[in-house]
Design a protein around this motif. Structure first.
Motif, PDB file in Angstrom:
ATOM      1  N   LEU A 152       0.851  -1.329  -0.177  1.00  0.00           N
ATOM      2  CA  LEU A 152      -0.190   0.065  -0.054  1.00  0.00           C
ATOM      3  C   LEU A 152       0.792   1.212   0.154  1.00  0.00           C
ATOM      4  N   ASP A 153       0.813   1.831  -1.234  1.00  0.00           N
ATOM      5  CA  ASP A 153       1.722   3.278  -1.089  1.00  0.00           C
ATOM      6  C   ASP A 153       1.467   4.324  -0.842  1.00  0.00           C
ATOM      7  N   VAL A 154      -0.044   4.487  -0.868  1.00  0.00           N
ATOM      8  CA  VAL A 154      -0.471   5.711  -0.354  1.00  0.00           C
ATOM      9  C   VAL A 154      -2.041   5.402   0.148  1.00  0.00           C
ATOM     10  N   LEU A 155      -2.378   5.997   1.300  1.00  0.00           N
ATOM     11  CA  LEU A 155      -3.626   5.808   1.876  1.00  0.00           C
ATOM     12  C   LEU A 155      -3.882   7.506   1.948  1.00  0.00           C
ATOM     13  N   ILE A 156      -5.155   7.666   1.118  1.00  0.00           N
ATOM     14  CA  ILE A 156      -5.800   9.184   1.126  1.00  0.00           C
ATOM     15  C   ILE A 156      -6.821   9.160   1.740  1.00  0.00           C
ATOM     16  N   ASN A 157      -6.693   9.841   3.147  1.00  0.00           N
ATOM     17  CA  ASN A 157      -8.073  10.077   3.997  1.00  0.00           C
ATOM     18  C   ASN A 157      -9.228  11.161   3.734  1.00  0.00           C
ATOM     19  N   ASN A 158      -9.701  11.019   2.496  1.00  0.00           N
ATOM     20  CA  ASN A 158     -10.409  11.985   1.939  1.00  0.00           C
ATOM     21  C   ASN A 158     -11.828  12.131   2.252  1.00  0.00           C
ATOM     22  N   ALA A 159     -12.603  11.075   2.516  1.00  0.00           N
ATOM     23  CA  ALA A 159     -14.097  11.052   2.686  1.00  0.00           C
ATOM     24  C   ALA A 159     -14.454  12.143   3.811  1.00  0.00           C
ATOM     25  N   GLY A 160     -15.708  12.555   3.563  1.00  0.00           N
ATOM     26  CA  GLY A 160     -15.879  13.420   4.774  1.00  0.00           C
ATOM     27  C   GLY A 160     -17.550  13.837   4.651  1.00  0.00           C
ATOM     28  N   VAL A 161     -17.943  14.327   5.822  1.00  0.00           N
ATOM     29  CA  VAL A 161     -19.416  14.801   5.839  1.00  0.00           C
ATOM     30  C   VAL A 161     -19.327  16.193   6.443  1.00  0.00           C
ATOM     31  N   ALA A 162     -20.270  17.106   6.081  1.00  0.00           N
ATOM     32  CA  ALA A 162     -20.107  18.346   6.606  1.00  0.00           C
ATOM     33  C   ALA A 162     -21.801  18.799   6.853  1.00  0.00           C
ATOM     34  N   THR A 163     -21.616  19.574   8.088  1.00  0.00           N
ATOM     35  CA  THR A 163     -22.776  20.246   8.278  1.00  0.00           C
ATOM     36  C   THR A 163     -24.099  19.571   8.288  1.00  0.00           C
ATOM     37  N   PRO A 164     -24.345  18.353   8.558  1.00  0.00           N
ATOM     38  CA  PRO A 164     -25.596  17.704   8.431  1.00  0.00           C
ATOM     39  C   PRO A 164     -26.662  17.990   9.807  1.00  0.00           C
ATOM     40  N   PRO A 165     -27.868  17.593   9.789  1.00  0.00           N
ATOM     41  CA  PRO A 165     -28.470  17.482  10.888  1.00  0.00           C
ATOM     42  C   PRO A 165     -27.838  16.695  12.030  1.00  0.00           C
ATOM     43  N   GLU A 166     -28.192  16.871  13.160  1.00  0.00           N
ATOM     44  CA  GLU A 166     -27.307  15.940  14.342  1.00  0.00           C
ATOM     45  C   GLU A 166     -27.639  14.763  14.166  1.00  0.00           C
ATOM     46  N   THR A 167     -26.436  14.120  13.949  1.00  0.00           N
ATOM     47  CA  THR A 167     -26.724  12.441  13.965  1.00  0.00           C
ATOM     48  C   THR A 167     -25.508  11.861  14.402  1.00  0.00           C
ATOM     49  N   LYS A 168     -25.360  10.458  14.882  1.00  0.00           N
ATOM     50  CA  LYS A 168     -24.531   9.705  15.714  1.00  0.00           C
ATOM     51  C   LYS A 168     -24.117   8.547  14.355  1.00  0.00           C
ATOM     52  N   THR A 169     -22.727   8.402  15.016  1.00  0.00           N
ATOM     53  CA  THR A 169     -22.209   7.338  14.479  1.00  0.00           C
ATOM     54  C   THR A 169     -22.754   5.981  15.080  1.00  0.00           C
ATOM     55  N   ALA A 170     -22.340   4.571  14.413  1.00  0.00           N
ATOM     56  CA  ALA A 170     -22.765   3.488  15.148  1.00  0.00           C
ATOM     57  C   ALA A 170     -22.253   3.266  16.706  1.00  0.00           C
ATOM     58  N   GLN A 188      -9.965  21.157  -9.514  1.00  0.00           N
ATOM     59  CA  GLN A 188      -8.898  21.972  -9.034  1.00  0.00           C
ATOM     60  C   GLN A 188      -8.598  21.913  -7.606  1.00  0.00           C
ATOM     61  N   GLY A 189      -9.806  21.526  -6.581  1.00  0.00           N
ATOM     62  CA  GLY A 189      -9.678  21.101  -5.258  1.00  0.00           C
ATOM     63  C   GLY A 189      -8.724  19.753  -5.132  1.00  0.00           C
ATOM     64  N   ALA A 190      -8.723  18.811  -5.967  1.00  0.00           N
ATOM     65  CA  ALA A 190      -7.896  17.592  -5.908  1.00  0.00           C
ATOM     66  C   ALA A 190      -6.572  17.795  -6.114  1.00  0.00           C
ATOM     67  N   LEU A 191      -5.965  19.034  -6.486  1.00  0.00           N
ATOM     68  CA  LEU A 191      -4.651  19.240  -6.969  1.00  0.00           C
ATOM     69  C   LEU A 191      -3.800  19.220  -5.801  1.00  0.00           C
ATOM     70  N   SER A 192      -4.206  19.758  -4.612  1.00  0.00           N
ATOM     71  CA  SER A 192      -3.503  19.590  -3.468  1.00  0.00           C
ATOM     72  C   SER A 192      -3.255  18.168  -2.804  1.00  0.00           C
ATOM     73  N   THR A 193      -4.550  17.446  -2.762  1.00  0.00           N
ATOM     74  CA  THR A 193      -4.371  16.077  -2.589  1.00  0.00           C
ATOM     75  C   THR A 193      -3.383  15.390  -3.396  1.00  0.00           C
ATOM     76  N   LEU A 194      -3.541  15.526  -4.762  1.00  0.00           N
ATOM     77  CA  LEU A 194      -2.415  14.843  -5.691  1.00  0.00           C
ATOM     78  C   LEU A 194      -1.019  15.364  -5.620  1.00  0.00           C
ATOM     79  N   PHE A 195      -0.853  16.529  -5.105  1.00  0.00           N
ATOM     80  CA  PHE A 195       0.352  16.863  -4.836  1.00  0.00           C
ATOM     81  C   PHE A 195       0.840  16.030  -3.676  1.00  0.00           C
ATOM     82  N   ALA A 196       0.270  15.943  -2.482  1.00  0.00           N
ATOM     83  CA  ALA A 196       0.376  15.283  -1.361  1.00  0.00           C
ATOM     84  C   ALA A 196       0.917  13.924  -1.670  1.00  0.00           C
ATOM     85  N   ALA A 197       0.049  13.189  -2.673  1.00  0.00           N
ATOM     86  CA  ALA A 197       0.230  11.670  -2.737  1.00  0.00           C
ATOM     87  C   ALA A 197       1.656  11.621  -3.628  1.00  0.00           C
ATOM     88  N   VAL A 198       1.832  12.261  -4.385  1.00  0.00           N
ATOM     89  CA  VAL A 198       2.886  11.879  -5.578  1.00  0.00           C
ATOM     90  C   VAL A 198       4.225  12.765  -5.680  1.00  0.00           C
TER      91      VAL A 198
END
Length: 298
Positions: A92-110, A236-246
């Motif tokens: 495993l050369d690169v792990l990109i922790n990208n996924a996210g959720v923003a400003t949802p109604p109040e919710t809990k994880t499992a 365009q937003g992905a460029l910073s992630t790609l730069f970090a990855a490679v």
């Protein structure tokens, strides 16, 4: 000016992108697969992952991509995903922790934590911990963790991580992204102490037109554009992630973000603000995450 044209040949490398079915995650996964990497599309459900896979293969039949299920809101799902990766992949050369959720109604994880803190931070902490042995044995591996410019206006409220006291969607979003940045910094510190060669790199994509704004009203989005300026497209937003990855210029201990005040532009390396560098907070957050997830690394 760093663009996708600067991405070197990635053939022979294996990478994971969480949240790879839309927005910045999809653009990141697409570009990495087109550069020759074997990309695991880690998405909340199989339909999303398969749709992303088919869209990438429509662009290039030669793209090597794998659809997989990862629900970061459930630590059991994180464990199962990681178990499958460890059983089926030898590097495993690169792990990109990208996924996210923003400003949802109040919710809990499992596990009962506020959703944004749970998905954006705890899920990625657990994922990184499970996969760290594979990263450690892969020469030149990297862990790229996404934050947000909003981290500058946040703090970690250790007494309210389950929304025990109150819930404010934007406050909780910023807190989760500060937690991600603290995680990246603290991981880098701990890797250094252990003497491993894995890079822990933080990035934030700036202001972008993505599904993260779906819980905001048109008025709130318009106010954001007025305050921050025109939002970028996901590629365009992905460029910073790609730069970090490679990129060989990407280094641990710095934050990579768009060069125009962190909101627009091309990847640049900047110093991290003090609220993400406090070692006492970093240690406390790390130990809490270990307690919640049951995972101890590096």
């Amino acid at each position: 000016m760093w663009t996708t044209k600067n991405i070197p040949d990635q053939r022979g490398k294996t990478m994971i992108v969480t949240g790879a079915n839309s927005g910045i995650g999809f653009e990141t996964a697409r570009e990495l697969s087109l550069s020759g990497a074997y990309v695991i599309l880690a998405c909340r459900n199989f339909k999303n992952a398969q749709d992303a896979l088919e869209r990438i293969r429509q662009i290039s039949e030669k793209a090597t991509v794998e659809a997989s299920v990862l629900d970061l809101s459930d630590l059991y799902s994180v464990k199962q995903f990681a178990k499958t990766v460890l059983q089926t992949h030898s590097r495993l050369d690169v792990l990109i922790n990208n996924a996210g959720v923003a400003t949802p109604p109040e919710t809990k994880t499992a596990q009962g934590y506020e959703l944004q803190f749970g998905v954006n931070f705890l899920g990625h902490f657990a994922l990184t911990g499970y996969l760290y042995p594979l990263l450690r044995k892969t020469k030149g591996s990297r862990i790229v963790t996404l934050s947000s410019n909003g981290y500058q206006h946040a703090s970690i409220d250790f007494q309210n991580l389950r929304s025990e006291i109150s819930y404010d969607p934007m406050r909780e979003y910023r807190q989760s992204k500060l937690a991600n940045l603290i995680f990246s910094v603290e991981l880098n510190r701990r890797i250094g102490i252990k003497g491993d060669e894995v890079l822990s790199i933080a990035t934030q994509p700036g202001a972008n037109k993505t599904e993260l704004t779906r819980h905001l009203s048109p008025e709130e989005i318009a106010a954001g554009v007025e305050r921050l300026g025109t939002f970028m497209e996901p590629w365009q937003g992905a460029l910073s992630t790609l730069f970090a990855a490679v990129s060989e210029e990407a280094v641990s201990g710095k934050l990579i973000q768009p060069h125009e005040d962190g909101y627009r532009g091309y990847p640049s390396l900047v110093s991290i603000k003090e609220n993400a560098l406090d070692t006492a907070t970093g240690k406390k957050l790390w130990e809490l995450a270990e307690e919640i997830t049951g995972i101890h690394f590096p």
